[in-house]
Motif scaffolding. Structure first.
Motif, PDB file in Angstrom:
ATOM      1  N   THR A 131       0.950  -1.238  -0.040  1.00 41.93           N
ATOM      2  CA  THR A 131       0.017   0.066  -0.084  1.00 41.93           C
ATOM      3  C   THR A 131       0.912   1.267  -0.016  1.00 41.93           C
ATOM      4  OG1 THR A 131      -0.131  -0.078   2.466  1.00 41.93           O
ATOM      5  CG2 THR A 131      -1.880  -1.042   1.190  1.00 41.93           C
ATOM      6  N   LEU A 132       2.260   1.029   0.217  1.00 43.67           N
ATOM      7  CA  LEU A 132       2.992   2.371   0.156  1.00 43.67           C
ATOM      8  C   LEU A 132       3.819   2.615  -1.016  1.00 43.67           C
ATOM      9  CD1 LEU A 132       4.570   1.823   3.641  1.00 43.67           C
ATOM     10  CD2 LEU A 132       2.411   3.065   3.086  1.00 43.67           C
ATOM     11  N   LEU A 133       4.146   3.984  -1.378  1.00 43.27           N
ATOM     12  CA  LEU A 133       4.571   4.331  -2.614  1.00 43.27           C
ATOM     13  C   LEU A 133       5.747   5.051  -2.296  1.00 43.27           C
ATOM     14  CD1 LEU A 133       1.503   5.172  -4.494  1.00 43.27           C
ATOM     15  CD2 LEU A 133       2.731   3.113  -4.994  1.00 43.27           C
ATOM     16  N   PRO A 134       6.982   4.801  -3.241  1.00 44.67           N
ATOM     17  CA  PRO A 134       8.161   5.863  -3.085  1.00 44.67           C
ATOM     18  C   PRO A 134       7.828   7.485  -2.905  1.00 44.67           C
ATOM     19  CG  PRO A 134       8.182   4.804  -5.066  1.00 44.67           C
ATOM     20  CD  PRO A 134       7.036   4.341  -4.507  1.00 44.67           C
ATOM     21  N   ARG A 135       7.916   8.214  -2.059  1.00 45.12           N
ATOM     22  CA  ARG A 135       7.764   9.477  -2.022  1.00 45.12           C
ATOM     23  C   ARG A 135       8.393  10.538  -3.072  1.00 45.12           C
ATOM     24  NH1 ARG A 135       8.104  13.881   2.977  1.00 45.12           N
ATOM     25  NH2 ARG A 135       6.590  15.184   2.145  1.00 45.12           N
ATOM     26  N   ALA A 136       9.624   9.916  -3.438  1.00 47.69           N
ATOM     27  CA  ALA A 136      10.312  10.497  -4.701  1.00 47.69           C
ATOM     28  C   ALA A 136       9.705  10.477  -6.087  1.00 47.69           C
ATOM     29  CB  ALA A 136      11.900   9.874  -4.582  1.00 47.69           C
ATOM     30  N   PHE A 286       8.699   5.674   1.874  1.00 48.08           N
ATOM     31  CA  PHE A 286       7.755   4.852   1.450  1.00 48.08           C
ATOM     32  C   PHE A 286       6.303   5.574   2.091  1.00 48.08           C
ATOM     33  CE2 PHE A 286       9.900   2.343  -1.505  1.00 48.08           C
ATOM     34  CZ  PHE A 286      11.227   2.394  -1.007  1.00 48.08           C
ATOM     35  N   VAL A 287       5.410   6.029   1.359  1.00 53.42           N
ATOM     36  CA  VAL A 287       4.391   6.714   2.039  1.00 53.42           C
ATOM     37  C   VAL A 287       3.002   6.384   1.424  1.00 53.42           C
ATOM     38  CG1 VAL A 287       5.706   8.691   2.631  1.00 53.42           C
ATOM     39  CG2 VAL A 287       4.504   8.765   0.626  1.00 53.42           C
ATOM     40  N   SER A 288       1.724   6.906   1.797  1.00 56.99           N
ATOM     41  CA  SER A 288       0.694   6.542   1.438  1.00 56.99           C
ATOM     42  C   SER A 288       0.519   7.199   0.312  1.00 56.99           C
ATOM     43  CB  SER A 288      -0.310   6.829   2.445  1.00 56.99           C
ATOM     44  OG  SER A 288      -0.681   8.324   2.578  1.00 56.99           O
ATOM     45  N   LYS A 289      -0.675   6.611  -0.528  1.00 59.33           N
ATOM     46  CA  LYS A 289      -1.114   7.284  -1.901  1.00 59.33           C
ATOM     47  C   LYS A 289      -1.528   8.756  -1.334  1.00 59.33           C
ATOM     48  CE  LYS A 289      -2.295   7.385  -6.219  1.00 59.33           C
ATOM     49  NZ  LYS A 289      -3.274   8.724  -6.364  1.00 59.33           N
ATOM     50  N   GLU A 290      -2.135   8.921  -0.355  1.00 57.86           N
ATOM     51  CA  GLU A 290      -2.665  10.566  -0.120  1.00 57.86           C
ATOM     52  C   GLU A 290      -1.550  11.324   0.036  1.00 57.86           C
ATOM     53  OE1 GLU A 290      -5.816   7.297   0.639  1.00 57.86           O
ATOM     54  OE2 GLU A 290      -3.520   7.591   1.554  1.00 57.86           O
ATOM     55  N   SER A 358       6.464  15.350 -15.487  1.00 56.62           N
ATOM     56  CA  SER A 358       7.022  14.478 -14.597  1.00 56.62           C
ATOM     57  C   SER A 358       7.486  15.375 -13.532  1.00 56.62           C
ATOM     58  CB  SER A 358       8.008  13.519 -15.073  1.00 56.62           C
ATOM     59  OG  SER A 358       9.288  14.477 -15.346  1.00 56.62           O
ATOM     60  N   TYR A 359       7.310  14.573 -12.130  1.00 57.01           N
ATOM     61  CA  TYR A 359       7.903  15.440 -10.898  1.00 57.01           C
ATOM     62  C   TYR A 359       8.397  14.226 -10.030  1.00 57.01           C
ATOM     63  CZ  TYR A 359       4.089  18.889 -12.506  1.00 57.01           C
ATOM     64  OH  TYR A 359       3.574  19.548 -13.092  1.00 57.01           O
ATOM     65  N   PHE A 360       9.743  14.766  -9.550  1.00 55.30           N
ATOM     66  CA  PHE A 360      10.429  13.983  -8.663  1.00 55.30           C
ATOM     67  C   PHE A 360      10.899  14.444  -7.547  1.00 55.30           C
ATOM     68  CE2 PHE A 360      11.464  12.144 -13.033  1.00 55.30           C
ATOM     69  CZ  PHE A 360      10.589  10.960 -13.001  1.00 55.30           C
ATOM     70  N   ARG A 361      10.971  14.087  -6.281  1.00 57.71           N
ATOM     71  CA  ARG A 361      11.423  14.543  -5.275  1.00 57.71           C
ATOM     72  C   ARG A 361      12.675  14.185  -4.880  1.00 57.71           C
ATOM     73  NH1 ARG A 361       8.056  17.122  -1.087  1.00 57.71           N
ATOM     74  NH2 ARG A 361       9.728  16.530   0.250  1.00 57.71           N
ATOM     75  N   GLN A 365      18.185  15.245   2.395  1.00 61.89           N
ATOM     76  CA  GLN A 365      17.884  16.196   3.438  1.00 61.89           C
ATOM     77  C   GLN A 365      17.402  17.444   2.343  1.00 61.89           C
ATOM     78  OE1 GLN A 365      21.019  16.327   6.268  1.00 61.89           O
ATOM     79  NE2 GLN A 365      20.707  14.298   7.251  1.00 61.89           N
ATOM     80  N   GLU A 366      18.121  17.705   1.365  1.00 62.24           N
ATOM     81  CA  GLU A 366      17.890  18.949   0.616  1.00 62.24           C
ATOM     82  C   GLU A 366      16.479  18.749   0.017  1.00 62.24           C
ATOM     83  OE1 GLU A 366      22.258  19.911  -1.139  1.00 62.24           O
ATOM     84  OE2 GLU A 366      21.013  18.474  -2.011  1.00 62.24           O
ATOM     85  N   GLU A 367      15.879  19.736   0.419  1.00 64.48           N
ATOM     86  CA  GLU A 367      14.287  19.578  -0.498  1.00 64.48           C
ATOM     87  C   GLU A 367      14.374  20.259  -1.728  1.00 64.48           C
ATOM     88  OE1 GLU A 367      10.879  20.134   2.399  1.00 64.48           O
ATOM     89  OE2 GLU A 367      12.222  21.157   3.398  1.00 64.48           O
ATOM     90  N   VAL A 368      14.213  19.408  -2.619  1.00 67.05           N
ATOM     91  CA  VAL A 368      14.300  19.685  -4.037  1.00 67.05           C
ATOM     92  C   VAL A 368      13.169  18.924  -4.805  1.00 67.05           C
ATOM     93  CG1 VAL A 368      15.976  19.658  -6.273  1.00 67.05           C
ATOM     94  CG2 VAL A 368      16.756  19.996  -3.947  1.00 67.05           C
ATOM     95  N   ILE A 369      12.642  19.746  -5.716  1.00 71.15           N
ATOM     96  CA  ILE A 369      11.687  19.207  -6.682  1.00 71.15           C
ATOM     97  C   ILE A 369      12.138  19.288  -8.105  1.00 71.15           C
ATOM     98  CG2 ILE A 369       9.459  19.164  -7.723  1.00 71.15           C
ATOM     99  CD1 ILE A 369       8.322  20.023  -4.858  1.00 71.15           C
ATOM    100  N   VAL A 370      12.190  18.118  -8.889  1.00 70.03           N
ATOM    101  CA  VAL A 370      12.772  18.295 -10.264  1.00 70.03           C
ATOM    102  C   VAL A 370      11.774  17.942 -11.098  1.00 70.03           C
ATOM    103  CG1 VAL A 370      14.339  17.323 -12.147  1.00 70.03           C
ATOM    104  CG2 VAL A 370      14.849  17.372  -9.616  1.00 70.03           C
TER     105      VAL A 370
END
Length: 407
Positions: A131-136, A286-290, A358-361, A365-370
């Motif tokens: 039920t968990l997905l990679p947050r990245a 690894f986090v929830s779909k929500e 496409s969106y990746f985290r 520790q560095e908060e970056v969105i690509v």
């Protein structure tokens, strides 16, 4: 959710077995005849075979453990950890064994320590709950079939498949990384970089020195975020091992990510050069779909604010979205970059759309969105489309663009 909240995959019994065998100083001792060799199962996963051995030991079934250890080393004759475990099991027929590697003669302390570290890393490996997905991996393009995530903290690589119904974990693999860990800064620092990269080539083993094994998949390190932060170096690859070596210790490379040759062959058949991302970090979650949906809304909202300001020709608001640290690939300032990307500046009405994003985290520790997307501008009969890549970094409480390229 942290890595330690995972459901365990090859856990029941194995924790006890390895604790008894090596970590807590407990002992196994049996008197038994040497069992017959089991049939060789060459297609079996070596980690699964190793786990089966630990389970048999936890059940106090030395004969079954011996048969499976024999099968393991016959199927994978260069798997040194398998030979180490088998040697200990042979020794258990005659006397108690208090620590992994008890059968190793004196003078091999360094190699034995490496094998013990490998054993600990392999044993602690876990797979996330279904039920968990990679947050990245917030969103992949439809034509991106696979993605790789390297959890540097646990020496693990996860292969995900991008399907119509969502992401699916295909397989996970033990990996080795830089001798001095992660956070590469410069050439020769023996560290593995952290960031969002792409596989940009495929090099066959026959054209490389033996140390690269069956081949290599080069990464596009350094990326734009690395360059903004003054990171340098080159030649970071995902590659195999020498013919006589099944696997390497967890921290043993010059900065590359290394897998067994069997695993490299599997990965090479799965990835697509130029399309498959590989995300490396020590904060793999690894986090929830929500939670994924929440993060995706935030990332998409950043790009929408940018699109709106471009369409409205609101230069003040648009410039405020860029970091003071911003530099283009050509070392241009914010003003120079925005001027270069301003089409028909005299026109009053323009339409700007964004598609195929496409969106990746970055898993660090560095908060970056690509983000990657296609920007299309329509001004009367003038039409222009370009593929863009943006790196958004959190500076204080605000997200700003620190790097942007047209690809």
């Amino acid at each position: 959710m942290s890595h330690f909240a995972f459901t365990r995959r090859w856990r029941a019994g194995s924790i006890l077995a390895v604790a008894l065998l090596s970590l807590t100083g407990g002992e196994f001792s049996y008197a038994a005849k040497k069992p017959e060799r089991a049939p060789v199962a060459r297609k079996a996963n070596p980690e699964e075979l190793l786990n089966d051995i630990y389970k048999e030991l936890s059940r106090n079934d030395l004969d079954a453990a011996q048969r499976k250890a024999d099968a393991l080393v016959e199927a994978y004759p260069s798997f040194r950890l398998g030979h180490l475990v088998r040697g200990d099991i042979l020794l258990m027929h005659t006397r108690p064994v208090a620590m992994l590697g008890a059968a190793v003669p004196p003078g091999s302390d360094s190699k034995l320590a490496d094998l013990r570290r490998e054993a600990a890393v392999r044993l602690q490996a876990g797979r996330p709950a279904e039920t968990l997905l990679p947050r990245a991996l917030l969103q992949m393009r439809k034509d991106q079939r696979h993605a790789l995530i390297v959890d540097a903290r646990h020496s693990r690589l996860y292969l995900y498949e991008n399907r119509n119904d969502g992401l699916r974990l295909v397989q996970d693999f033990y990996v080795s990384q830089g001798k001095l860990g992660i956070n590469k800064l410069k050439e020769g620092d023996m560290r593995t970089p952290v960031g969002v990269y792409y596989l940009i080539g495929r090099l066959p083993g026959v054209k490389l020195p033996d140390m690269y094994g069956k081949g290599a998949l080069p990464l596009d390190y350094p990326n734009d975020w690395d360059k903004v932060n003054g990171r340098s170096g080159s030649g970071i690859w995902l590659h195999g091992t020498p013919p006589e070596t099944f696997s390497r210790p967890p921290l043993s490379t010059d900065g590359c990510v290394v897998v067994s040759n069997d695993d490299l062959n599997f990965l090479t058949r799965s990835v697509e050069i130029g399309k498959t991302p590989i995300l490396i970090g020590d904060q793999v979650e690894f986090v929830s779909k929500e939670q994924i949906d929440k993060d995706l809304r935030q990332a998409a909202g950043l790009v929408e604010n940018w699109r709106r300001d471009v369409e409205n020709r609101d230069d003040t608001s648009l410039k405020a979205l860029y970091s003071p640290k911003f530099k283009s690939a050509a070392d241009e300032t914010i003003d120079a970059w925005l001027d270069k990307n301003r089409y028909l500046p005299g026109a009053k009405k323009i339409s700007v759309t964004v598609s195929d994003p496409s969106y990746f985290r970055q898993p660090s520790q560095e908060e970056v969105i690509v983000t990657n997307f296609t920007q299309q501008i329509v001004i009367g009969k003038f039409r222009h489309a370009v593929r863009k890549k943006q790196y958004w970094a959190k500076e204080g409480t605000a997200w700003r663009i620190v790097a942007e390229t047209n690809v």
